[in-house]
Scaffold this active site. Structure first.
Site, PDB file in Angstrom:
ATOM      1  CB  VAL A 282      -0.947  -0.010   1.219  1.00  0.00           C
ATOM      2  CG1 VAL A 282      -1.645   1.344   1.380  1.00  0.00           C
ATOM      3  CG2 VAL A 282      -1.967  -1.122   1.085  1.00  0.00           C
ATOM      4  CB  ALA A 283       3.972   2.074   1.829  1.00  0.00           C
ATOM      5  CD  GLU A 287      -0.915   6.724  -0.623  1.00  0.00           C
ATOM      6  OE1 GLU A 287       0.003   7.482  -0.965  1.00  0.00           O
ATOM      7  OE2 GLU A 287      -0.753   5.725   0.103  1.00  0.00           O
ATOM      8  CG  ASP A 329      -7.268  21.430 -47.906  1.00  0.00           C
ATOM      9  OD1 ASP A 329      -7.589  22.488 -47.350  1.00  0.00           O
ATOM     10  OD2 ASP A 329      -8.086  20.627 -48.379  1.00  0.00           O
TER      11      ASP A 329
END
Length: 528
Positions: A282-283, A287, A329
């Site tokens: 998780v680290a 986040e 063009d």
């Protein structure tokens, strides 16, 4: 009823026969039956995106999904503060993206539904105004200067009719229309001079036409259908974020596996090592990254809104910012369809005009870049240009959101804007010098002449092709006043016009005549 025939190659009589109509149009009953069978005359928009779908789209991001998993795991492990912090960040990014895209969707729908146009049509032999969406193939419509063409139609009558087809072909110069059948079933749209198309606008003259295609069967509808089939791919930013998310997910799995394996080798309890490994995984997740990306894109969207550009999807801002080369063009398809006066030759002097588009802000400069006030000769030329024009300059919005546009011909619009930069306003000039009569522009005369009541009597003003205006003049306005127009001076004027034309500028000339009548207005004029 076949709406895909080469209508431009058919005669008026053949068109009436194919459409089951007549010069006085359809009956109300017949029109209602066709409306039920064919459907309304409108571009079918793709299915409206619901709020729930827009919200769920925000979760199609690997980083967001990883953060949601991290939130659940943190909560499961008893880390309430961390799970709440991660949850708030995820919620912020999702809500910000949802609000921005939802507002853009609703704004685009509002623009689509704003001010349904109307059309002049014959029903039961009587001219009436109806919503354009109620038009059906076979209806006979009337066209006037400033009208937006409501549906693809074959012209029946055309009196000096000119139509701007820039929205369809990219050409900003109005196209002169006629009613004669054309040879060749596969002529390009821009060469079908006896046809008018939905989405274009009449800038001069008047006409009468029979509707041959409506809604998605029009040329505009075919383009819309092609656009609706385009699949939207991911932007470079989305691809890179997905790569980062994938790498982080794999890294997290590797970390958990290594921690568990090493713990088991050392004799640590399996559950304890699993929890420890998940905490480290998780680290690994950044986040704040989704929130930072969303905020950055939202700021870009707000800046685009201030420049009158609606962005439906947040990541599109990043794609636009990454654009380094735009290809166009020679027809200028990507132009704004706004003509601007660049140079003016009056009283023997050449003036350069600053500014672009229809915003009436600019200055007059000499060849040495010296800013000067408009001379009397220049004022007379611009007065003639404005009074011999039918186009109006109008504005919408207020303050920094104020925008300017024209109602009518782009060339006349450019002249009116140039006059406004010199302090001459068309509305005021029209009130001061009311128009009495006019000789309209035609492809044969290549000029337009109007007669106005002034304190000095009736004055005729003309604008048109330089060679045609010169042929009507026997004098010229110079810094020393009005002088006879000799052959040398005539050639000098033509040379100046040629010099402008060689710079790819469209060249017009102006003239006036004192004490004019409708019969002699275009002879013995003074070149301005």
């Amino acid at each position: 009823m076949n709406t895909n025939k080469p209508w431009h190659s058919l005669t008026k009589e053949e068109t009436f026969s194919e459409m089951g109509s007549s010069p006085v149009g359809l009956t109300n009953n017949e029109a209602e039956d066709r409306l039920v069978k064919i459907g309304p005359n409108e571009i079918q928009a793709v299915k409206r995106t619901s709020a729930w779908k827009i919200l769920l789209e925000q979760f199609k991001n690997i980083l967001i999904l990883i953060l949601l998993i991290a939130t659940i795991i943190s909560l499961f492990l008893g880390h309430g503060v961390e799970s709440i912090a991660i949850g708030v960040i995820v919620l912020f990014a999702v809500v910000l993206g949802f609000v921005q895209e939802y507002r853009a969707e609703r704004a685009i729908e509002a623009l689509r539904e704003m001010a349904a146009p109307t059309a002049s049509v014959f029903r039961d032999g009587v001219e009436i105004n109806i919503p354009s969406r109620d038009l059906v193939p076979g209806d006979v419509i009337l066209l006037h200067t400033g009208d937006r063409i409501p549906a693809d139609s074959r012209l029946l009558d055309a009196v000096n009719l000119q139509v701007v087809e820039a929205a369809l072909t990219g050409e900003s110069v109005p196209v002169e229309k006629h009613i004669q059948p054309l040879v060749g079933d596969d002529l390009p749209v821009g060469d079908r001079k006896n046809m008018v198309y939905a989405g274009t606008a009449a800038t001069y003259g008047r006409g009468k036409a029979i509707v041959v295609a409506t809604g998605m069967q029009t040329e505009f509808g075919k383009i819309a259908k092609l656009l609706q089939t385009i699949e939207t791919g991911k932007t470079p930013l989305q691809i890179n974020l997905d790569k980062v998310g994938t790498v982080l997910a794999r890294a997290a799995i590797v970390v958990v596996a290594l921690i568990v394996a090493l713990g088991l080798v050392r004799g640590q309890p399996f559950i304890e090592m699993l929890i420890f490994g998940i905490a480290l995984a998780v680290a690994v997740v950044p986040e704040a990254l989704p929130a930072v990306v969303t905020i950055s894109l939202a700021i870009g969207v707000q800046k685009m809104v201030k420049r009158n550009a609606l962005i439906r999807k947040l990541p599109a801002v990043e794609t636009l910012g990454s654009t380094s080369v735009i290809c166009s063009d020679k027809t200028g398809t990507l132009t704004k369809d706004e003509m601007t006066v660049q140079q003016l030759f009056a009283g023997g002097q050449l003036f350069h005009v600053t500014g672009s588009g229809y915003d009436p802000i600019g200055e007059y400069k000499l060849s040495d870049e010296t800013v000067v006030k408009p001379t009397k000769a220049l004022i007379q030329m611009l007065t003639a240009a404005v009074l011999a024009s039918d186009t109006q300059l109008v504005s919408s919005g207020e303050g920094s959101a104020k925008t300017w546009h024209i109602k009518g011909d782009p060339t006349e619009g450019a002249l009116i804007v140039a006059a406004s930069k010199a302090g001459l306003e068309k509305d005021q000039l029209d009130l001061t010098f009311p128009r009495l009569q006019e000789i309209p522009f035609s492809s044969e005369t290549k000029r337009m002449t109007t007669l106005h009541q002034t304190p000095d009597g009736i004055i005729a003003y003309a604008k048109g092709a330089p060679e045609m205006i010169l042929s009507s003049c026997d004098s010229i306005l110079t810094p020393d006043g009005i002088k006879p127009l000799d052959e040398k001076t005539r050639q000098d004027v033509l040379s100046a016009a040629l010099g402008m034309a060689e710079k790819a500028l469209r060249v017009l000339a102006m003239a006036n005549k004192q004490n004019a009548t409708l019969e002699n207005a275009q002879t013995g004029m003074t070149f301005l």
